[in-house]
Design an enzyme around this catalytic site. Structure first.
Site, PDB file in Angstrom:
ATOM      1  N   LYS A   1       0.839  -1.201   0.000  1.00  0.00           N
ATOM      2  CA  LYS A   1       0.000   0.000   0.000  1.00  0.00           C
ATOM      3  C   LYS A   1       0.876   1.254   0.000  1.00  0.00           C
ATOM      4  CE  LYS A   1      -3.875  -2.384   2.156  1.00  0.00           C
ATOM      5  NZ  LYS A   1      -4.709  -2.664   3.327  1.00  0.00           N
TER       6      LYS A   1
ATOM      7  N   GLN B   1      -4.204  -1.224   9.495  1.00  0.00           N
ATOM      8  CA  GLN B   1      -4.384  -2.581   8.965  1.00  0.00           C
ATOM      9  C   GLN B   1      -5.054  -3.473  10.002  1.00  0.00           C
ATOM     10  OE1 GLN B   1      -3.813  -3.342   5.824  1.00  0.00           O
ATOM     11  NE2 GLN B   1      -4.210  -5.534   5.945  1.00  0.00           N
TER      12      GLN B   1
ATOM     13  N   ASP C   1     -10.249   3.687   4.245  1.00  0.00           N
ATOM     14  CA  ASP C   1     -10.806   2.325   4.243  1.00  0.00           C
ATOM     15  C   ASP C   1     -12.330   2.353   4.181  1.00  0.00           C
ATOM     16  OD1 ASP C   1      -9.049   0.130   4.271  1.00  0.00           O
ATOM     17  OD2 ASP C   1      -8.486   0.500   6.366  1.00  0.00           O
TER      18      ASP C   1
HETATM   19  N1  GUN Z   1      -7.428  -6.354   6.363  1.00  0.00           N
HETATM   20  C1  GUN Z   1      -7.925  -7.056   5.312  1.00  0.00           C
HETATM   21  N2  GUN Z   1      -8.426  -6.220   4.384  1.00  0.00           N
HETATM   22  C2  GUN Z   1      -8.240  -4.970   4.849  1.00  0.00           C
HETATM   23  C3  GUN Z   1      -8.530  -3.680   4.328  1.00  0.00           C
HETATM   24  O1  GUN Z   1      -9.095  -3.506   3.242  1.00  0.00           O
HETATM   25  N3  GUN Z   1      -8.172  -2.631   5.114  1.00  0.00           N
HETATM   26  C4  GUN Z   1      -7.577  -2.792   6.334  1.00  0.00           C
HETATM   27  N4  GUN Z   1      -7.292  -1.715   7.039  1.00  0.00           N
HETATM   28  N5  GUN Z   1      -7.290  -3.972   6.840  1.00  0.00           N
HETATM   29  C5  GUN Z   1      -7.613  -5.051   6.102  1.00  0.00           C
END
Ligand code: GUN
Length: 292
Positions: free
Chosen positions: A54, A98, A121
């Protein structure tokens, strides 16, 4: 019938190219790059890779990217303090924590602490609520569900009046993708672990979205002939053809499903690449909205 394969990698590259151009325009107009701050707590190997990707993707389109790697024993108060500091920092447009977080941290509390206008998110209740009341235009919408919708657009699937079945009711994928399908006038069923006769429910679907995290759970005979199948699952399993090795599979038994579906996403190379591309889109959108 052999299904059309929906190439998420290629589509994600197009999205990134558009974001890259948008970032260049933003820099010209505002004299700074949009900024994305990604926070990871702990050392879960897959999450470390995801968060690095990311940050890298943000830098690659010309954004400012910053990965905060915090030790597993980081306290909740310490994490909340970092979020509050990023909320107040005008150079930060996107904050992503995350998930999952270590058990001693209340993830609902953490999500609630993020400024909704920086919640790239789309997990904050304000953003989830805007989506639920049909105001996605005011929200930041979760990335994986937005990726699913882009793949459905690529497939050319008419959604108005279509029967859509979403397997999985998570806040990250199942619920928001159901809201997006509903906004496009699909008739939406959210199926889950307590659903009776899941194969029969799936066989009704013109659009089938699998987001359960169970390797190859959806079998070929669950798929209606000609349906569009979007596989959100990314599961690592041992590779019977190569002892000691692993491979990635989705929630759908791909070869079987591809014989019946009209279009299907592969794993890897389907939904996955679009999640990060949509995160970049959300970060640019947040930067533009915040800059007025
Ligand atoms: N864990 C699995 N998918 C995601 C996501 O799209 N965003 C975040 N922050 N954590 C995740």
């Amino acid at each position: 019938m052999t299904a059309r394969v929906l190439n998420g990698k290629e589509l994600a590259e197009q999205v990134r190219a558009t974001v890259r151009a948008g970032v260049a325009d933003f820099v010209k107009a505002h004299g700074r790059a949009p900024g994305l701050d990604v926070i990871i707590v702990g050392e879960d190997a897959a999450s470390v890779v995801y968060t690095r990707n990311k940050e890298k993707a943000a830098l690659e389109v010309g954004m400012r990217g910053n990965l905060h790697r915090l030790p597993a024993q980081t306290g909740e108060a310490e994490l909340l303090a970092i979020i509050l500091r990023l909320n107040d920092d005008p150079s930060v447009d996107g904050i992503l924590v995350q998930l999952p977080l270590p058990k001693h941290i209340d993830s609902d509390k953490v999500i609630l602490a993020i400024d909704p206008s920086k919640d790239v998110d789309g997990f904050h209740p304000v953003n989830a609520g805007q989506l639920a009341i049909g105001r996605a235009d005011r929200a930041l919408v979760p990335c994986t569900p937005r990726g699913c919708m882009k793949l459905l657009a690529l497939a050319g699937t008419p959604l108005a009046g279509a029967r859509a079945v979403v397997i999985g009711r998570s806040n990250i994928v199942g619920k928001p993708v159901a809201q997006l399908l509903l906004a496009e006038h699909a008739t939406v069923t959210i199926a889950h672990s307590r659903t009776r006769d899941l194969p029969a429910v799936c066989r009704e679907a013109d659009v089938l979205i699998a987001a359960v995290g169970k390797p190859e759970m959806v079998r070929g005979d669950w798929v209606k002939a000609g349906a569009v199948v979007i596989d959100v699952g990314i599961n690592r399993v041992s590779d019977s053809a190569n002892p000691g090795k692993t491979r990635l599979v989705g929630d759908v038994a791909y070869d079987e499903a591809a014989e019946r579906a009209g279009a299907i996403t592969p794993v890897p190379g389907g939904v996955g690449p679009l999640t990060i591309a949509c995160l970049l889109e959300n970060t640019l959108l947040s930067a533009k909205r915040r800059a007025g």
